[in-house]
Structure formats: structure tokens, C-alpha cells
Design a protein around this motif. Structure first.
Motif, PDB file in Angstrom:
ATOM      1  N   ALA A 146      29.703-103.184   3.065  1.00 27.20           N
ATOM      2  CA  ALA A 146      30.435-101.931   3.273  1.00 27.20           C
ATOM      3  C   ALA A 146      31.189-101.524   2.005  1.00 27.20           C
ATOM      4  O   ALA A 146      31.302-100.341   1.693  1.00 27.20           O
ATOM      5  CB  ALA A 146      31.400-102.072   4.446  1.00 27.20           C
ATOM      6  N   HIS A 147      31.726-102.518   1.266  1.00 29.80           N
ATOM      7  CA  HIS A 147      32.367-102.204  -0.013  1.00 29.80           C
ATOM      8  C   HIS A 147      31.360-101.568  -0.965  1.00 29.80           C
ATOM      9  O   HIS A 147      31.673-100.586  -1.653  1.00 29.80           O
ATOM     10  CB  HIS A 147      32.918-103.479  -0.641  1.00 29.80           C
ATOM     11  N   ALA A 148      30.151-102.124  -1.021  1.00 28.69           N
ATOM     12  CA  ALA A 148      29.119-101.554  -1.883  1.00 28.69           C
ATOM     13  C   ALA A 148      28.755-100.138  -1.435  1.00 28.69           C
ATOM     14  O   ALA A 148      28.522 -99.250  -2.257  1.00 28.69           O
ATOM     15  CB  ALA A 148      27.880-102.447  -1.877  1.00 28.69           C
ATOM     16  N   GLY A 149      28.718 -99.914  -0.113  1.00 29.70           N
ATOM     17  CA  GLY A 149      28.452 -98.571   0.393  1.00 29.70           C
ATOM     18  C   GLY A 149      29.550 -97.595   0.029  1.00 29.70           C
ATOM     19  O   GLY A 149      29.278 -96.431  -0.292  1.00 29.70           O
ATOM     20  N   SER A 150      30.798 -98.051   0.049  1.00 28.67           N
ATOM     21  CA  SER A 150      31.918 -97.193  -0.352  1.00 28.67           C
ATOM     22  C   SER A 150      31.802 -96.805  -1.816  1.00 28.67           C
ATOM     23  O   SER A 150      32.035 -95.649  -2.188  1.00 28.67           O
ATOM     24  CB  SER A 150      33.248 -97.921  -0.114  1.00 28.67           C
ATOM     25  N   ARG A 151      31.433 -97.769  -2.660  1.00 35.21           N
ATOM     26  CA  ARG A 151      31.277 -97.465  -4.084  1.00 35.21           C
ATOM     27  C   ARG A 151      30.145 -96.466  -4.306  1.00 35.21           C
ATOM     28  O   ARG A 151      30.275 -95.521  -5.106  1.00 35.21           O
ATOM     29  CB  ARG A 151      30.999 -98.749  -4.867  1.00 35.21           C
ATOM     30  N   ALA A 152      29.019 -96.649  -3.604  1.00 41.18           N
ATOM     31  CA  ALA A 152      27.899 -95.727  -3.757  1.00 41.18           C
ATOM     32  C   ALA A 152      28.304 -94.308  -3.341  1.00 41.18           C
ATOM     33  O   ALA A 152      27.946 -93.324  -4.010  1.00 41.18           O
ATOM     34  CB  ALA A 152      26.703 -96.200  -2.933  1.00 41.18           C
ATOM     35  N   LEU A 153      29.070 -94.192  -2.248  1.00 44.23           N
ATOM     36  CA  LEU A 153      29.534 -92.880  -1.808  1.00 44.23           C
ATOM     37  C   LEU A 153      30.478 -92.270  -2.836  1.00 44.23           C
ATOM     38  O   LEU A 153      30.399 -91.073  -3.140  1.00 44.23           O
ATOM     39  CB  LEU A 153      30.225 -92.996  -0.457  1.00 44.23           C
ATOM     40  N   ASN A 203      30.507 -92.752  -6.042  1.00 45.20           N
ATOM     41  CA  ASN A 203      29.730 -92.301  -7.195  1.00 45.20           C
ATOM     42  C   ASN A 203      28.974 -91.013  -6.895  1.00 45.20           C
ATOM     43  O   ASN A 203      28.833 -90.143  -7.764  1.00 45.20           O
ATOM     44  CB  ASN A 203      28.759 -93.396  -7.628  1.00 45.20           C
ATOM     45  N   LYS A 204      28.495 -90.870  -5.664  1.00 44.08           N
ATOM     46  CA  LYS A 204      27.814 -89.631  -5.285  1.00 44.08           C
ATOM     47  C   LYS A 204      28.774 -88.444  -5.293  1.00 44.08           C
ATOM     48  O   LYS A 204      28.426 -87.344  -5.731  1.00 44.08           O
ATOM     49  CB  LYS A 204      27.176 -89.786  -3.902  1.00 44.08           C
ATOM     50  N   LEU A 205      30.000 -88.673  -4.797  1.00 44.14           N
ATOM     51  CA  LEU A 205      30.998 -87.605  -4.812  1.00 44.14           C
ATOM     52  C   LEU A 205      31.327 -87.184  -6.244  1.00 44.14           C
ATOM     53  O   LEU A 205      31.471 -85.991  -6.531  1.00 44.14           O
ATOM     54  CB  LEU A 205      32.267 -88.075  -4.099  1.00 44.14           C
ATOM     55  N   ILE A 206      31.434 -88.158  -7.131  1.00 46.62           N
ATOM     56  CA  ILE A 206      31.730 -87.845  -8.526  1.00 46.62           C
ATOM     57  C   ILE A 206      30.582 -87.064  -9.150  1.00 46.62           C
ATOM     58  O   ILE A 206      30.800 -86.060  -9.842  1.00 46.62           O
ATOM     59  CB  ILE A 206      31.999 -89.143  -9.319  1.00 46.62           C
ATOM     60  N   ALA A 207      29.350 -87.505  -8.906  1.00 44.86           N
ATOM     61  CA  ALA A 207      28.190 -86.807  -9.477  1.00 44.86           C
ATOM     62  C   ALA A 207      28.103 -85.368  -8.957  1.00 44.86           C
ATOM     63  O   ALA A 207      27.852 -84.434  -9.724  1.00 44.86           O
ATOM     64  CB  ALA A 207      26.907 -87.574  -9.149  1.00 44.86           C
ATOM     65  N   ALA A 208      28.319 -85.187  -7.656  1.00 49.52           N
ATOM     66  CA  ALA A 208      28.278 -83.829  -7.090  1.00 49.52           C
ATOM     67  C   ALA A 208      29.385 -82.961  -7.666  1.00 49.52           C
ATOM     68  O   ALA A 208      29.180 -81.771  -7.940  1.00 49.52           O
ATOM     69  CB  ALA A 208      28.391 -83.903  -5.570  1.00 49.52           C
ATOM     70  N   SER A 209      30.573 -83.543  -7.878  1.00 51.94           N
ATOM     71  CA  SER A 209      31.684 -82.783  -8.455  1.00 51.94           C
ATOM     72  C   SER A 209      31.368 -82.335  -9.880  1.00 51.94           C
ATOM     73  O   SER A 209      31.687 -81.216 -10.276  1.00 51.94           O
ATOM     74  CB  SER A 209      32.959 -83.622  -8.445  1.00 51.94           C
ATOM     75  N   ILE A 210      30.725 -83.214 -10.634  1.00 43.59           N
ATOM     76  CA  ILE A 210      30.364 -82.863 -12.017  1.00 43.59           C
ATOM     77  C   ILE A 210      29.356 -81.723 -12.028  1.00 43.59           C
ATOM     78  O   ILE A 210      29.467 -80.776 -12.825  1.00 43.59           O
ATOM     79  CB  ILE A 210      29.815 -84.102 -12.749  1.00 43.59           C
ATOM     80  N   VAL A 211      28.369 -81.785 -11.141  1.00 48.19           N
ATOM     81  CA  VAL A 211      27.361 -80.710 -11.076  1.00 48.19           C
ATOM     82  C   VAL A 211      28.021 -79.379 -10.720  1.00 48.19           C
ATOM     83  O   VAL A 211      27.750 -78.342 -11.344  1.00 48.19           O
ATOM     84  CB  VAL A 211      26.262 -81.075 -10.056  1.00 48.19           C
ATOM     85  N   LEU A 212      28.901 -79.389  -9.719  1.00 48.86           N
ATOM     86  CA  LEU A 212      29.587 -78.159  -9.328  1.00 48.86           C
ATOM     87  C   LEU A 212      30.494 -77.649 -10.443  1.00 48.86           C
ATOM     88  O   LEU A 212      30.592 -76.430 -10.667  1.00 48.86           O
ATOM     89  CB  LEU A 212      30.404 -78.408  -8.058  1.00 48.86           C
ATOM     90  N   PHE A 213      31.144 -78.569 -11.165  1.00 47.35           N
ATOM     91  CA  PHE A 213      31.999 -78.160 -12.281  1.00 47.35           C
ATOM     92  C   PHE A 213      31.176 -77.473 -13.360  1.00 47.35           C
ATOM     93  O   PHE A 213      31.588 -76.437 -13.916  1.00 47.35           O
ATOM     94  CB  PHE A 213      32.711 -79.379 -12.864  1.00 47.35           C
ATOM     95  N   VAL A 214      30.004 -78.020 -13.666  1.00 42.75           N
ATOM     96  CA  VAL A 214      29.142 -77.411 -14.680  1.00 42.75           C
ATOM     97  C   VAL A 214      28.692 -76.027 -14.235  1.00 42.75           C
ATOM     98  O   VAL A 214      28.714 -75.058 -15.014  1.00 42.75           O
ATOM     99  CB  VAL A 214      27.929 -78.322 -14.967  1.00 42.75           C
ATOM    100  N   ILE A 215      28.297 -75.899 -12.965  1.00 45.09           N
ATOM    101  CA  ILE A 215      27.844 -74.598 -12.452  1.00 45.09           C
ATOM    102  C   ILE A 215      28.975 -73.575 -12.518  1.00 45.09           C
ATOM    103  O   ILE A 215      28.772 -72.437 -12.983  1.00 45.09           O
ATOM    104  CB  ILE A 215      27.328 -74.750 -11.007  1.00 45.09           C
ATOM    105  N   ASN A 216      30.160 -73.965 -12.078  1.00 44.64           N
ATOM    106  CA  ASN A 216      31.291 -73.039 -12.116  1.00 44.64           C
ATOM    107  C   ASN A 216      31.644 -72.642 -13.539  1.00 44.64           C
ATOM    108  O   ASN A 216      31.973 -71.469 -13.810  1.00 44.64           O
ATOM    109  CB  ASN A 216      32.510 -73.672 -11.441  1.00 44.64           C
ATOM    110  N   THR A 217      31.584 -73.596 -14.457  1.00 46.55           N
ATOM    111  CA  THR A 217      31.903 -73.292 -15.854  1.00 46.55           C
ATOM    112  C   THR A 217      30.880 -72.329 -16.448  1.00 46.55           C
ATOM    113  O   THR A 217      31.240 -71.381 -17.160  1.00 46.55           O
ATOM    114  CB  THR A 217      31.951 -74.591 -16.680  1.00 46.55           C
ATOM    115  N   VAL A 218      29.608 -72.570 -16.163  1.00 46.73           N
ATOM    116  CA  VAL A 218      28.559 -71.679 -16.672  1.00 46.73           C
ATOM    117  C   VAL A 218      28.750 -70.265 -16.128  1.00 46.73           C
ATOM    118  O   VAL A 218      28.640 -69.276 -16.875  1.00 46.73           O
ATOM    119  CB  VAL A 218      27.165 -72.225 -16.303  1.00 46.73           C
ATOM    120  N   LEU A 219      29.042 -70.138 -14.838  1.00 45.55           N
ATOM    121  CA  LEU A 219      29.278 -68.821 -14.264  1.00 45.55           C
ATOM    122  C   LEU A 219      30.461 -68.130 -14.935  1.00 45.55           C
ATOM    123  O   LEU A 219      30.410 -66.931 -15.239  1.00 45.55           O
ATOM    124  CB  LEU A 219      29.541 -68.951 -12.756  1.00 45.55           C
TER     125      LEU A 219
END
Length: 330
Positions: A153-160, A162-178
Motif C-alpha cells: 500500500a505504501h508503494a501504491g501511495s507513492r505511485a499515486l 507520482n501520477k498526481l505530480i506528472a498530471a500537474s506538470i502537464v496541466l501547468f505546461v498547457i496553461n502556460t502555453v495558453l
């Protein structure tokens, strides 16, 4: 060059306190019992695993390895796994380990289902029913299974996380480009509303009748503000997390980035006439208010993410309900 000390973090404090208990229990075992050589083997195993935990707590890494280590979380999970094995070995090294049965059953019940055969065997175990070797094997199997579920479960928490961080970075890039596109070519992202059927003037986010370079940024900032309001609600209803990975900051970041993006999409929808005849935009203030509302509206979608995150964290470190103990869902 001064020696760099490891940072004091919540997970280190918890692991250190439990490591101190392990060492206290080992010290209380007394001299080795020649009648029970297996107990001596378990004692040496506990000491070796305790040394691994100590090494993880005091690990000092060069700066260029800190980010990869933080991303992989290997030092956290290595410390927890070694600590769990040290606790199992310490209990197994005790001659009177069955005296811990009530606490062991409660701990195992947190992580194993009611119908798990290892949990049932531990709950049905009666002192003296089997040989000490068999009794020890039943305790070890049940404890290891419970701790394995916790570690996974700890490993699952870490994976989640990291996914949240990756999604945030993608959204940040999209917002910045716009935002950059809106500055370089004002009006290419049409955020002005021209409700001709209502005989109202053209309204742009910047307060003018023509598109300006600040329109996209202004809408995004107001959308982010609406998402911040939703994040405050999340903070108020959040229970304390006992997981080594704290998610609430990353959840709030996702909400803010998504709120900025949805505000732009929502204002585009108003400008496209999707709500024609239903919503009138008499002023820039009304348009910006809708940007805040669209930013807050991301809560509708992210509630599913919040619920899933709660389930993942409860698996890692289950908290009791108000009505009594609860088994972590799987």
C-alpha cells in the motif's frame, strides 16, 4: 566541508520511535537460550534488520541523487520493510511470544481480510495447542502477510503521488502555453463574449471591448482562485494522514491547475453561445465571476480522485472509524 545531516521528517520520527522499541525488546531478551536455537537465529535477524533501518534513517545522499530518491521513495520503503522484518524477528525471538497474541491479532486484523486463512489461524491459536515451532510459524506468517499488505500500500501511495505530480506538470505546461499564446497573439483564444441576441455590448475579461494580452492569464488566475476555494473545503474535511506519503498538497495542485484550464474552456463556451438565451454577461465583472465558478466546478470531477486517494491512504495506514475498528479496504 560540513557533514550534511538527514532531514527530520514525519516518517523518520515514526520509524525511529518503533526502532527504539525493537532495540528495547531485544535488550530485554537476555542471554541466548541453548534450548531454543531458533530464537537465537531470529535475534540475529532482528539485529541485522535494525541496522538496515538505522542506515536508512541516517542516509546522506549527494544533491544530484536527492530528486531520484525522492521520486522512487526507495529509502522510505526500504526503511519500513526492514523495520517490519525486525519487528517480526524480535517477536519470534521471544520465548513467551504468545503473550503478545492480543496485540498481534489486532495488528493483523488491520490489514488482512476476515476470511484470510493466516488471520483465522492466528485468531484460533491457543497457547500449548501446538509445538513452539508451529506456533511461531503461525505468528510469523500472519504478521508478514499483514506487513506485506501495508508495504504494498505504501508503494501504491507513492505511485499515486507520482501520477498526481506528472498530471500537474502537464496541466501547468498547457496553461502556460495558453497564457503565452494569449500575450503573443491577443484574440487567437477568443474569450470575449458578444451576446447580440440580448442587445448587450461585447465584454472581454480585461474590461475592454477588444481582446487583450492579459485576458487568458486573468481568466486562469480567477479559475485558479475558484479551485483554491475547493481546496480549502478539501482541507477542512480531510482526516489526518498516517501515510509516509502526504497527498493533500498534490491534490490541491491538481485542482488549481485544472481549475485554470476549465475556466478558459468555460469562458470559451460562453463566447461560443452555448448558453445563448440562458446566461447574460452584462460586464467584465460578471465574466470574471463565471471564471471563478468554472474554476470551482473542477471539484465535480476531482471528487472521484479525492475518494480514490482516500482509499489508497487508508490501505497504507488505516484509521479507525468513529464506530469502532475497521479493516483497511483492498
Amino acid at each position: 566541508m560540513a557533514e550534511r545531516k538527514p532531514r527530520v521528517t514525519d516518517w523518520r520520527l515514526v520509524v525511529q520511535s518503533r526502532l527504539d522499541r525493537v532495540r528495547a525488546d531485544l535488550a530485554a531478551l537476555g542471554p541466548s537460550d541453548p534450548v531454543d536455537p531458533e530464537g537465537d537465529v531470529w535475534r540475529r535477524t532482528a539485529e541485522a534488520q535494525a541496522a538496515v533501518v538505522e542506515a536508512m534513517l541516517n542516509a546522506r545522499e549527494p544533491w544530484w541523487r536527492m530528486l531520484p530518491s525522492w521520486w522512487s521513495g526507495w529509502h522510505i520503503e526500504r526503511a519500513w520493510r526492514a523495520l517490519h522484518e525486525a519487528e517480526v524477528a524480535t517477536i519470534s525471538a521471544e520465548r513467551g511470544f504468545l503473550g503478545r497474541l492480543p496485540g498481534l491479532r489486532a495488528r493483523v486484523a488491520q490489514y488482512l481480510d476476515d476470511d484470510d486463512p493466516r488471520r483465522r489461524a492466528l485468531e484460533e491459536l491457543r497457547p500449548g495447542e501446538f509445538t513452539p515451532a508451529v506456533e511461531r510459524a503461525i505468528v510469523v506468517d500472519a504478521l508478514r502477510a499483514a506487513y506485506d499488505n501495508s508495504d504494498f500500500a505504501h508503494a501504491g501511495s507513492r505511485a499515486l503521488r507520482n501520477k498526481l505530480i506528472a498530471a500537474s506538470i502537464v496541466l501547468f505546461v498547457i496553461n502556460t502555453v495558453l497564457g503565452v499564446v494569449g500575450i503573443v497573439k491577443p484574440g487567437i483564444i477568443p474569450l470575449c463574449v458578444d451576446p447580440k441576441e440580448n442587445a448587450l455590448p461585447t465584454v472581454c475579461p480585461g474590461g475592454t471591448v477588444k481582446a487583450s494580452g492579459v485576458d487568458v492569464w486573468l481568466v486562469q488566475v480567477l479559475g485558479s482562485f475558484g479551485a483554491v476555494l475547493a481546496s480549502v473545503v478539501l482541507l477542512l474535511r480531510r482526516r489526518p494522514s498516517l501515510s509516509p506519503y502526504v497527498m493533500i498538497g498534490y491534490q490541491a495542485l491538481i485542482k488549481i491547475m485544472l481549475g485554470a484550464a476549465l475556466a478558459v474552456v468555460g469562458i470559451l463556451a460562453l463566447g461560443a453561445g452555448v448558453t445563448s438565451g440562458l446566461i447574460g454577461i452584462p460586464s467584465a465583472a460578471a465574466l470574471l465571476l463565471w471564471a471563478v465558478i468554472f474554476g470551482y466546478a473542477q471539484q465535480i470531477g476531482t471528487r472521484l480522485l479525492d475518494k480514490y486517494t482516500d482509499e489508497v491512504l487508508d490501505q497504507a495506514r488505516p484509521l479507525p472509524d468513529a464506530d469502532g475498528p475497521r479493516v483497511a479496504p483492498r
